[in-house]
Design a protein around this motif. Structure first.
Motif, PDB file in Angstrom:
ATOM      1  N   VAL A 300      33.918 -44.322 -77.955  1.00 54.82           N
ATOM      2  CA  VAL A 300      32.662 -43.816 -77.394  1.00 54.82           C
ATOM      3  C   VAL A 300      31.571 -44.879 -77.460  1.00 54.82           C
ATOM      4  O   VAL A 300      30.481 -44.681 -76.929  1.00 54.82           O
ATOM      5  CB  VAL A 300      32.193 -42.538 -78.130  1.00 54.82           C
ATOM      6  CG1 VAL A 300      33.162 -41.401 -77.902  1.00 54.82           C
ATOM      7  CG2 VAL A 300      32.004 -42.802 -79.618  1.00 54.82           C
ATOM      8  N   ASN A 301      31.888 -46.003 -78.110  1.00 57.09           N
ATOM      9  CA  ASN A 301      30.936 -47.118 -78.177  1.00 57.09           C
ATOM     10  C   ASN A 301      31.611 -48.391 -77.675  1.00 57.09           C
ATOM     11  O   ASN A 301      31.890 -49.318 -78.445  1.00 57.09           O
ATOM     12  CB  ASN A 301      30.442 -47.314 -79.618  1.00 57.09           C
ATOM     13  CG  ASN A 301      29.662 -46.125 -80.120  1.00 57.09           C
ATOM     14  OD1 ASN A 301      28.683 -45.717 -79.516  1.00 57.09           O
ATOM     15  ND2 ASN A 301      30.103 -45.554 -81.238  1.00 57.09           N
ATOM     16  N   THR A 335      31.572 -35.449 -73.917  1.00 53.46           N
ATOM     17  CA  THR A 335      31.399 -36.386 -75.031  1.00 53.46           C
ATOM     18  C   THR A 335      31.295 -37.821 -74.523  1.00 53.46           C
ATOM     19  O   THR A 335      30.406 -38.585 -74.928  1.00 53.46           O
ATOM     20  CB  THR A 335      32.579 -36.272 -76.015  1.00 53.46           C
ATOM     21  OG1 THR A 335      32.633 -34.936 -76.529  1.00 53.46           O
ATOM     22  CG2 THR A 335      32.431 -37.249 -77.169  1.00 53.46           C
ATOM     23  N   ARG A 338      28.057 -38.438 -72.497  1.00 52.20           N
ATOM     24  CA  ARG A 338      26.897 -38.621 -73.381  1.00 52.20           C
ATOM     25  C   ARG A 338      26.917 -40.015 -73.999  1.00 52.20           C
ATOM     26  O   ARG A 338      25.875 -40.679 -74.100  1.00 52.20           O
ATOM     27  CB  ARG A 338      26.890 -37.559 -74.479  1.00 52.20           C
ATOM     28  CG  ARG A 338      25.718 -37.711 -75.442  1.00 52.20           C
ATOM     29  CD  ARG A 338      25.598 -36.547 -76.413  1.00 52.20           C
ATOM     30  NE  ARG A 338      24.468 -36.772 -77.293  1.00 52.20           N
ATOM     31  CZ  ARG A 338      24.554 -37.126 -78.568  1.00 52.20           C
ATOM     32  NH1 ARG A 338      25.749 -37.266 -79.139  1.00 52.20           N
ATOM     33  NH2 ARG A 338      23.472 -37.326 -79.292  1.00 52.20           N
ATOM     34  N   ALA A 339      28.105 -40.460 -74.403  1.00 50.83           N
ATOM     35  CA  ALA A 339      28.208 -41.807 -74.974  1.00 50.83           C
ATOM     36  C   ALA A 339      27.812 -42.863 -73.950  1.00 50.83           C
ATOM     37  O   ALA A 339      27.253 -43.904 -74.300  1.00 50.83           O
ATOM     38  CB  ALA A 339      29.632 -42.058 -75.459  1.00 50.83           C
TER      39      ALA A 339
END
Length: 467
Positions: A300-301, A335, A338-339
């Protein structure tokens, strides 16, 4: 329109998309989930009714099913025209009509009106001239229409002949229900010895369900799946059950989709090849696990171009899986969105999945409202979504709710409630919940705080280094 597509349309309609509102009324006229004002709903209803009526008059099978649904909104069970259209559609291969007709039959149990008396007489006459659809409807209505005299040669023997000799799917479906435990109980009113008769013949119910499924009736697929799921006259097999649920879902019977969403057979450790095969056959849960394996590792990063490309491709894949009906796919997409700082898409998919009782979707939406938007109003909304996520066992949501209570964000500060939700999170192995509970208790109960700090450390080494 799948359940997830419907909830996405509800979100869009509430956001001002008039086309989404129109699609909702046309496909699901019984529900005004989007809270349209009466004038808007009636405008879309009139347009949908006119379009479906014209399509039905032109011979469109699905248009007739839609037209009957729209009429049913106004007339309810007291509408033989609806029964006739759904029965004809089902027997012509429209799986969604079969699903709607199945629900209508159940709603007619205990019916005391007179509106079906003439219709039943028409089915009797039609059956006498060889109209198969009329024969099946006569068999089912024989025990539902108050003015009819229940006759086993009609409600059972006639169906047996149609199923065995003529291969009529709806006849086989009805037999699979009649010979099930629930069906035998209903029909015991008309033949007290019937439950004992079928007690040792449950295998027949399964055979009839499987035959109906092979003949294209999704209700038969669902009944077969249920038999394998619950081990009714057959060895319990979740895998076999899911294969039938997939066929039911794909055929338009939403309960099949619901069963897959409730608990899928697939696990992350299963063979990728097997998952891809099941995905190609329409199993959206297999598509999800296959995508997770195929695109791993996804972070997610993302920090490299390769990571970004992989996450982008995975998001695209998840979007299709979500729209197929896989609720967890919608939550995962939220999810990742949003990331990726796409809060509009994240909120849309999080809302849809939360509305379908996926806790992670509620968690993501709560986080958007509390952490990304962070106004007094959105923080109040976040409390509700984190509460809902916690109830749905998304345990991080319990921790986030505890944080709101501890710091008075969107709700009156209450350390007792904060402690309650931190403990729930900690007891379900959320390290942050243990750490937050330790900090909350540091001044007033240092020994208890030490216990929670140890638990946080055991769950996540990063908390071992905190002072």
């Amino acid at each position: 329109m799948s359940a997830t597509e419907r909830q996405l349309a509800v979100f869009d309609c509430q956001s001002g998309d008039d086309a989404a509102c129109a699609a909702l009324v046309a496909s699901h006229p019984h529900y005004n989930d989007a809270g349209m004002v009466s004038e808007t709903y009636e405008r879309h209803y009139a347009a949908a009714l006119a379009e479906a009526s014209a399509g039905c008059d032109a011979g469109g099978r699905e248009a007739c099913t839609d037209y009957a649904s729209l009429v049913h909104v106004r007339e309810g069970t007291d509408a033989p025209e609806v029964y006739a259209l759904w029965a004809a559609g089902c027997d012509a291969g429209d799986g969604f009509a079969c699903a709607l007709l199945s629900d209508l039959n159940f709603s007619l149990i205990g019916f005391s009106g007179t509106s079906y008396e003439a219709f039943y007489a028409e089915q009797v006459e039609g059956c006498a001239t060889g109209d198969v659809t009329a024969c099946i409807s006569q068999s089912r209505l024989n025990v539902l229409v108050p003015q009819a005299v229940p006759d086993r040669t009609i409600w059972f023997d006639q169906l047996r002949r149609l199923c065995d000799d003529e291969g009529v799917a709806r006849a086989c479906v009805l037999l699979s229900y009649i010979q099930s435990y629930d069906g035998a109980e209903e029909y015991a009113v008309f033949d007290p010895g019937f439950p004992d008769e079928v007690e040792n013949k449950q295998r027949y119910a399964l055979w009839d369900a499987e035959k109906a499924c092979e003949l294209g009736n999704p209700v038969g697929c669902y009944n077969a799946g249920l038999a394998y799921d619950e081990g009714q006259a057959v060895m319990e097999s979740w895998k076999r059950a899911q294969q039938y649920y997939v066929r039911a879902c794909h055929g338009g019977f939403r309960r099949g989709c619901d069963e897959i969403n409730h608990e899928t057979y697939w696990r992350p450790t299963d063979s990728l090849q097997a998952m891809k095969k099941a995905c190609a056959e329409g199993d959206f849960s297999a598509c999800h696990f296959s995508a997770v394996k195929s695109f791993a590792p996804v972070t997610v990063n993302p920090s490299t171009d390769a990571d970004i490309a992989r996450m982008t491709a995975f998001r695209t894949e998840l979007k299709g899986i979500c729209q197929m009906g896989w609720v967890r796919g919608c939550a995962d997409l939220a999810t990742l969105a949003r990331a990726g700082k796409d809060l509009a898409e994240a909120a849309r998919y999080a809302w849809a999945s939360c509305a379908l009782s996926e806790g992670m979707g509620c968690l993501v939406l709560g986080n958007i409202l509390k952490l990304d938007r962070g106004t007094p109003e959105t923080e109040r909304q976040a409390v509700w979504y984190h509460q809902r996520g916690c109830e749905l066992r998304a345990w991080i949501a319990c921790n986030n709710l505890g944080d709101s209570y501890e710091h008075g964000r969107g709700v009156a500060a209450d350390t007792g409630q904060a402690a309650r939700y931190y403990v729930i999170a900690c007891n379900n192995e959320v390290a942050l919940g243990c750490r937050n509970m330790a900090q909350l208790q540091e001044a007033r109960a240092p020994e208890e705080a030490a216990i929670y700090r140890e638990r946080a450390c055991a769950l996540n080494a990063r908390y071992c280094r905190e002072e």
